[in-house]
Design a protein around this motif. Structure first.
Motif, PDB file in Angstrom:
ATOM      1  N   HIS A 172       0.799  -1.212   0.000  1.00 21.09           N
ATOM      2  CA  HIS A 172       0.000   0.000   0.000  1.00 21.09           C
ATOM      3  C   HIS A 172       0.840   1.274   0.000  1.00 21.09           C
ATOM      4  N   SER A 173       2.098   1.190   0.380  1.00 22.18           N
ATOM      5  CA  SER A 173       2.925   2.388   0.500  1.00 22.18           C
ATOM      6  C   SER A 173       4.132   2.311  -0.430  1.00 22.18           C
ATOM      7  N   SER A 174       4.737   3.451  -0.680  1.00 24.71           N
ATOM      8  CA  SER A 174       5.831   3.537  -1.648  1.00 24.71           C
ATOM      9  C   SER A 174       7.100   2.847  -1.172  1.00 24.71           C
ATOM     10  N   ASP A 175       7.344   2.814   0.149  1.00 29.27           N
ATOM     11  CA  ASP A 175       8.556   2.181   0.679  1.00 29.27           C
ATOM     12  C   ASP A 175       8.265   0.969   1.560  1.00 29.27           C
ATOM     13  N   GLY A 176       6.999   0.546   1.618  1.00 29.33           N
ATOM     14  CA  GLY A 176       6.628  -0.605   2.431  1.00 29.33           C
ATOM     15  C   GLY A 176       6.359  -0.291   3.884  1.00 29.33           C
ATOM     16  N   GLU A 177       6.670   0.942   4.311  1.00 28.17           N
ATOM     17  CA  GLU A 177       6.433   1.339   5.696  1.00 28.17           C
ATOM     18  C   GLU A 177       5.009   1.869   5.856  1.00 28.17           C
ATOM     19  N   PHE A 178       4.500   1.812   7.076  1.00 25.22           N
ATOM     20  CA  PHE A 178       3.127   2.237   7.333  1.00 25.22           C
ATOM     21  C   PHE A 178       2.980   3.727   7.066  1.00 25.22           C
ATOM     22  N   ALA A 179       1.949   4.093   6.280  1.00 22.01           N
ATOM     23  CA  ALA A 179       1.756   5.489   5.909  1.00 22.01           C
ATOM     24  C   ALA A 179       0.309   5.724   5.509  1.00 22.01           C
ATOM     25  N   VAL A 180      -0.137   6.959   5.659  1.00 17.97           N
ATOM     26  CA  VAL A 180      -1.453   7.358   5.159  1.00 17.97           C
ATOM     27  C   VAL A 180      -1.385   7.404   3.642  1.00 17.97           C
ATOM     28  N   CYS A 181      -2.287   6.682   2.982  1.00 16.39           N
ATOM     29  CA  CYS A 181      -2.183   6.548   1.521  1.00 16.39           C
ATOM     30  C   CYS A 181      -3.500   6.784   0.788  1.00 16.39           C
ATOM     31  N   ASN A 182      -4.573   7.065   1.502  1.00 14.40           N
ATOM     32  CA  ASN A 182      -5.868   7.128   0.814  1.00 14.40           C
ATOM     33  C   ASN A 182      -6.816   8.042   1.576  1.00 14.40           C
ATOM     34  N   VAL A 183      -6.942   9.280   1.120  1.00 14.49           N
ATOM     35  CA  VAL A 183      -7.828  10.246   1.747  1.00 14.49           C
ATOM     36  C   VAL A 183      -8.720  10.833   0.660  1.00 14.49           C
ATOM     37  N   GLY A 184     -10.020  10.863   0.904  1.00 18.55           N
ATOM     38  CA  GLY A 184     -10.854  11.387  -0.155  1.00 18.55           C
ATOM     39  C   GLY A 184     -12.302  11.582   0.213  1.00 18.55           C
ATOM     40  N   VAL A 185     -13.055  12.004  -0.783  1.00 16.77           N
ATOM     41  CA  VAL A 185     -14.490  12.215  -0.657  1.00 16.77           C
ATOM     42  C   VAL A 185     -15.154  11.687  -1.919  1.00 16.77           C
ATOM     43  N   GLY A 186     -16.305  11.078  -1.746  1.00 16.26           N
ATOM     44  CA  GLY A 186     -17.025  10.530  -2.877  1.00 16.26           C
ATOM     45  C   GLY A 186     -18.497  10.887  -2.809  1.00 16.26           C
ATOM     46  N   ALA A 187     -19.164  10.776  -3.946  1.00 19.16           N
ATOM     47  CA  ALA A 187     -20.591  11.055  -4.015  1.00 19.16           C
ATOM     48  C   ALA A 187     -21.228  10.121  -5.030  1.00 19.16           C
ATOM     49  N   SER A 188     -22.504   9.828  -4.830  1.00 18.54           N
ATOM     50  CA  SER A 188     -23.213   8.962  -5.762  1.00 18.54           C
ATOM     51  C   SER A 188     -24.664   9.422  -5.881  1.00 18.54           C
ATOM     52  N   LYS A 189     -25.255   9.140  -7.027  1.00 18.42           N
ATOM     53  CA  LYS A 189     -26.654   9.462  -7.247  1.00 18.42           C
ATOM     54  C   LYS A 189     -27.170   8.609  -8.394  1.00 18.42           C
ATOM     55  N   GLU A 190     -28.473   8.632  -8.609  1.00 24.24           N
ATOM     56  CA  GLU A 190     -29.067   7.907  -9.720  1.00 24.24           C
ATOM     57  C   GLU A 190     -29.709   8.898 -10.685  1.00 24.24           C
ATOM     58  N   ILE A 191     -29.376   8.731 -11.956  1.00 26.88           N
ATOM     59  CA  ILE A 191     -29.945   9.585 -13.001  1.00 26.88           C
ATOM     60  C   ILE A 191     -31.096   8.833 -13.658  1.00 26.88           C
ATOM     61  N   LYS A 192     -32.270   9.402 -13.617  1.00 25.39           N
ATOM     62  CA  LYS A 192     -33.450   8.748 -14.162  1.00 25.39           C
ATOM     63  C   LYS A 192     -33.395   8.755 -15.684  1.00 25.39           C
ATOM     64  N   ILE A 193     -33.434   7.567 -16.291  1.00 24.37           N
ATOM     65  CA  ILE A 193     -33.387   7.437 -17.744  1.00 24.37           C
ATOM     66  C   ILE A 193     -34.795   7.241 -18.300  1.00 24.37           C
ATOM     67  N   THR A 194     -35.524   6.315 -17.712  1.00 25.53           N
ATOM     68  CA  THR A 194     -36.910   6.078 -18.081  1.00 25.53           C
ATOM     69  C   THR A 194     -37.720   5.961 -16.796  1.00 25.53           C
ATOM     70  N   GLU A 195     -39.016   5.685 -16.934  1.00 26.80           N
ATOM     71  CA  GLU A 195     -39.871   5.510 -15.768  1.00 26.80           C
ATOM     72  C   GLU A 195     -39.436   4.328 -14.911  1.00 26.80           C
ATOM     73  N   ASP A 196     -38.849   3.333 -15.571  1.00 26.13           N
ATOM     74  CA  ASP A 196     -38.495   2.097 -14.867  1.00 26.13           C
ATOM     75  C   ASP A 196     -36.998   1.905 -14.657  1.00 26.13           C
ATOM     76  N   TYR A 197     -36.190   2.812 -15.165  1.00 25.36           N
ATOM     77  CA  TYR A 197     -34.739   2.584 -15.068  1.00 25.36           C
ATOM     78  C   TYR A 197     -34.000   3.871 -14.720  1.00 25.36           C
ATOM     79  N   SER A 198     -33.116   3.759 -13.732  1.00 24.79           N
ATOM     80  CA  SER A 198     -32.225   4.858 -13.365  1.00 24.79           C
ATOM     81  C   SER A 198     -30.786   4.380 -13.420  1.00 24.79           C
ATOM     82  N   LEU A 199     -29.891   5.245 -13.857  1.00 22.60           N
ATOM     83  CA  LEU A 199     -28.475   4.899 -13.998  1.00 22.60           C
ATOM     84  C   LEU A 199     -27.693   5.385 -12.787  1.00 22.60           C
ATOM     85  N   PRO A 200     -27.106   4.454 -11.992  1.00 22.87           N
ATOM     86  CA  PRO A 200     -26.276   4.877 -10.856  1.00 22.87           C
ATOM     87  C   PRO A 200     -24.948   5.463 -11.339  1.00 22.87           C
ATOM     88  N   VAL A 201     -24.618   6.664 -10.885  1.00 22.32           N
ATOM     89  CA  VAL A 201     -23.343   7.296 -11.218  1.00 22.32           C
ATOM     90  C   VAL A 201     -22.633   7.679  -9.916  1.00 22.32           C
TER      91      VAL A 201
END
Length: 222
Positions: A172-201
């Protein structure tokens, strides 16, 4: 080494056995089949490929899940994993993941040229908070694991927004030593395509403080 072989074959056996119990025509089938398409394959703060299609098959019954997940990058990178897990009602889960990268022999379980990285997974979720701990059980040259690699991650969900932070050593780290390697923020939603189908993005903004790399990832599921 014998115990690792038992773990490896247990995943494969449970995967095949689980799928064999399912009737394809059953609308209430416990099997989920789908795929994600992502702009970049980033895992635990490390980019493993460019634009990728990531198919999966999952069988779930009660708290037990077994499945297969893969990633095929348009630039040629490949990964094919098997997993099994069991979740308890109060939020605790335990599992085992087999990481495999095509190009090496799938049945090679040796300590000198092994093709599989076996990881023990622990997780706990309560309300919007989650925490995970992961531990690699073996050294695998072709999978890139050093053995005893660890990774820990915490996360919190604010509705459609998720924040997370993870740290690890070994692969997980560049030198094999313990380090913080993954910090972030994410978001998700569904886009309605038809009455019966929505696309998760979904989308993520990820910083790896260890390697000083920054990623913006977008994708959708079908």
């Amino acid at each position: 080494m014998k115990s690792l072989k038992i773990c490896f074959f247990a995943i494969a056996l449970f995967f095949v056995a689980g799928l064999s119990t399912v009737k394809a025509q059953d609308e209430e089938s416990p099997v989920t089949i789908g795929a994600d398409i992502v702009s970049t394959y980033v895992w635990r703060g490390v980019a493993y490929g460019g634009p990728s299609i990531q198919p999966y098959v999952d069988f779930t019954t009660g708290g037990f899940s077994v499945g297969a997940w893969g990633s095929q990058s348009f630039d040629g990178g490949q990964e094919m994993d098997l997993y099994l897990s069991y979740g308890l009602d109060f939020g605790l889960s335990i599992g085992l993941t087999d990481y495999y990268y095509p190009g090496s022999e799938w049945f090679d379980l040796s300590e000198t040229s092994g093709s599989h990285g076996l990881e023990l997974n622990l997780g706990y979720e309560i309300s919007n908070f989650s925490i995970a701990a992961n531990y690699i059980l073996n050294e695998s040259p072709n999978a890139g694991t050093a053995g005893s690699d660890m990774y820990f991650e915490i996360g919190y969900s604010f509705g459609i927004i998720d924040v997370f932070a993870g740290a690890g050593d070994g692969w997980h780290s560049s030198d094999g030593e313990f380090a913080v390697c993954n910090v972030g923020v994410g978001a998700s939603k569904e886009i309605k395509i038809t009455e019966d189908y929505s696309l998760p993005v979904f989308g993520q903004v990820i910083l790896n403080p260890d390697s000083e790399q920054f990623y913006i990832v977008a994708g959708f599921s079908f």
